[in-house]
Design a protein around this motif. Sequence first.
Motif, PDB file in Angstrom:
ATOM      1  N   LYS A  55       9.032 -20.309  10.317  1.00  0.00           N
ATOM      2  CA  LYS A  55      10.375 -19.997   9.820  1.00  0.00           C
ATOM      3  C   LYS A  55      10.779 -18.628  10.345  1.00  0.00           C
ATOM      4  N   GLU A  56      12.012 -18.539  10.811  1.00  0.00           N
ATOM      5  CA  GLU A  56      12.497 -17.277  11.346  1.00  0.00           C
ATOM      6  C   GLU A  56      12.596 -16.235  10.242  1.00  0.00           C
ATOM      7  N   ILE A  57      11.964 -15.099  10.461  1.00  0.00           N
ATOM      8  CA  ILE A  57      12.104 -13.952   9.568  1.00  0.00           C
ATOM      9  C   ILE A  57      13.278 -13.110  10.046  1.00  0.00           C
ATOM     10  N   GLY A  58      13.373 -12.927  11.362  1.00  0.00           N
ATOM     11  CA  GLY A  58      14.499 -12.172  11.914  1.00  0.00           C
ATOM     12  C   GLY A  58      14.081 -11.228  13.013  1.00  0.00           C
ATOM     13  N   HIS A  59      15.014 -10.350  13.337  1.00  0.00           N
ATOM     14  CA  HIS A  59      14.793  -9.337  14.370  1.00  0.00           C
ATOM     15  C   HIS A  59      14.527  -8.000  13.693  1.00  0.00           C
ATOM     16  N   PHE A  60      13.496  -7.324  14.159  1.00  0.00           N
ATOM     17  CA  PHE A  60      13.132  -6.011  13.657  1.00  0.00           C
ATOM     18  C   PHE A  60      13.461  -4.998  14.751  1.00  0.00           C
ATOM     19  N   ILE A  79      11.043  -2.795   8.436  1.00  0.00           N
ATOM     20  CA  ILE A  79      10.364  -3.443   7.316  1.00  0.00           C
ATOM     21  C   ILE A  79      11.132  -4.674   6.844  1.00  0.00           C
ATOM     22  N   PHE A  80      10.385  -5.753   6.608  1.00  0.00           N
ATOM     23  CA  PHE A  80      10.919  -6.938   5.928  1.00  0.00           C
ATOM     24  C   PHE A  80      10.279  -6.966   4.551  1.00  0.00           C
ATOM     25  N   TYR A  81      11.117  -6.966   3.520  1.00  0.00           N
ATOM     26  CA  TYR A  81      10.628  -7.011   2.145  1.00  0.00           C
ATOM     27  C   TYR A  81      10.623  -8.453   1.662  1.00  0.00           C
ATOM     28  N   GLY A  82       9.460  -8.946   1.265  1.00  0.00           N
ATOM     29  CA  GLY A  82       9.345 -10.314   0.770  1.00  0.00           C
ATOM     30  C   GLY A  82       8.692 -10.346  -0.594  1.00  0.00           C
ATOM     31  N   ILE A  83       8.913 -11.425  -1.311  1.00  0.00           N
ATOM     32  CA  ILE A  83       8.342 -11.574  -2.649  1.00  0.00           C
ATOM     33  C   ILE A  83       6.817 -11.588  -2.592  1.00  0.00           C
ATOM     34  N   LEU A  84       6.274 -12.272  -1.600  1.00  0.00           N
ATOM     35  CA  LEU A  84       4.813 -12.404  -1.499  1.00  0.00           C
ATOM     36  C   LEU A  84       4.167 -11.366  -0.589  1.00  0.00           C
ATOM     37  N   GLY A  85       4.956 -10.460  -0.077  1.00  0.00           N
ATOM     38  CA  GLY A  85       4.404  -9.419   0.778  1.00  0.00           C
ATOM     39  C   GLY A  85       5.423  -8.908   1.772  1.00  0.00           C
ATOM     40  N   ASP A  86       5.243  -7.695   2.196  1.00  0.00           N
ATOM     41  CA  ASP A  86       6.141  -7.065   3.153  1.00  0.00           C
ATOM     42  C   ASP A  86       5.517  -7.097   4.544  1.00  0.00           C
ATOM     43  N   ILE A  87       6.366  -7.039   5.554  1.00  0.00           N
ATOM     44  CA  ILE A  87       5.912  -6.961   6.937  1.00  0.00           C
ATOM     45  C   ILE A  87       6.482  -5.674   7.526  1.00  0.00           C
ATOM     46  N   TYR A  88       5.598  -4.840   8.075  1.00  0.00           N
ATOM     47  CA  TYR A  88       5.994  -3.595   8.716  1.00  0.00           C
ATOM     48  C   TYR A  88       5.674  -3.698  10.201  1.00  0.00           C
ATOM     49  N   ILE A  89       6.615  -3.303  11.023  1.00  0.00           N
ATOM     50  CA  ILE A  89       6.395  -3.231  12.463  1.00  0.00           C
ATOM     51  C   ILE A  89       6.668  -1.795  12.886  1.00  0.00           C
ATOM     52  N   SER A  90       5.738  -1.204  13.610  1.00  0.00           N
ATOM     53  CA  SER A  90       5.978   0.123  14.161  1.00  0.00           C
ATOM     54  C   SER A  90       5.499   0.153  15.608  1.00  0.00           C
ATOM     55  N   LEU A  91       5.920   1.158  16.328  1.00  0.00           N
ATOM     56  CA  LEU A  91       5.580   1.308  17.741  1.00  0.00           C
ATOM     57  C   LEU A  91       4.625   2.473  17.918  1.00  0.00           C
ATOM     58  N   LYS A  92       3.648   2.298  18.772  1.00  0.00           N
ATOM     59  CA  LYS A  92       2.789   3.418  19.172  1.00  0.00           C
ATOM     60  C   LYS A  92       3.233   3.921  20.540  1.00  0.00           C
ATOM     61  N   PHE A  98       5.902  -2.288  29.182  1.00  0.00           N
ATOM     62  CA  PHE A  98       4.893  -2.640  28.176  1.00  0.00           C
ATOM     63  C   PHE A  98       5.152  -1.851  26.897  1.00  0.00           C
ATOM     64  N   LEU A  99       4.477  -2.270  25.819  1.00  0.00           N
ATOM     65  CA  LEU A  99       4.552  -1.534  24.571  1.00  0.00           C
ATOM     66  C   LEU A  99       3.295  -1.766  23.748  1.00  0.00           C
ATOM     67  N   VAL A 100       3.085  -0.914  22.781  1.00  0.00           N
ATOM     68  CA  VAL A 100       1.990  -1.061  21.838  1.00  0.00           C
ATOM     69  C   VAL A 100       2.611  -1.126  20.451  1.00  0.00           C
ATOM     70  N   ILE A 101       2.346  -2.238  19.773  1.00  0.00           N
ATOM     71  CA  ILE A 101       2.943  -2.520  18.465  1.00  0.00           C
ATOM     72  C   ILE A 101       1.867  -2.465  17.397  1.00  0.00           C
ATOM     73  N   LYS A 102       2.236  -1.998  16.227  1.00  0.00           N
ATOM     74  CA  LYS A 102       1.346  -2.013  15.080  1.00  0.00           C
ATOM     75  C   LYS A 102       2.013  -2.873  14.005  1.00  0.00           C
ATOM     76  N   LEU A 103       1.269  -3.848  13.506  1.00  0.00           N
ATOM     77  CA  LEU A 103       1.749  -4.781  12.473  1.00  0.00           C
ATOM     78  C   LEU A 103       0.971  -4.539  11.203  1.00  0.00           C
ATOM     79  N   TYR A 104       1.681  -4.378  10.099  1.00  0.00           N
ATOM     80  CA  TYR A 104       1.061  -4.284   8.769  1.00  0.00           C
ATOM     81  C   TYR A 104       1.628  -5.437   7.945  1.00  0.00           C
ATOM     82  N   TYR A 105       0.749  -6.142   7.256  1.00  0.00           N
ATOM     83  CA  TYR A 105       1.213  -7.257   6.435  1.00  0.00           C
ATOM     84  C   TYR A 105       0.372  -7.371   5.188  1.00  0.00           C
TER      85      TYR A 105
END
Length: 105
Positions: A55-60, A79-92, A98-105
Amino acid sequence: ISFSSYFGFEKEFSAIYNEIIKVNDIIIIPKNITYEKNSNYLAKVVDVYIEKDKKEIGHFFPEIRFYPTERQVTVESSIFYGILGDIYISLKEAEDDFLVIKLYY
């Protein structure tokens, strides 16, 4: 906080633009990079598309900002705020090829 740190995860990975990255039930596709000039900082902004459970969450839009006056670099997570948990995307790192991404969930 302890609940999310116990059940959550953190993942860092290198990618190229339009590469499909699968992390558990999450699909991440870094689309492109844009450069912005604001009144007191310069920014590298990356459009990151995310799906979860097919399911599409969206564009960050995480950013790396440079403040010339202070000569300081900061990272702005998206940040995507969800009832069952948040998703954080950041860049290093974020460059044209190229890029280096950090995902927190």
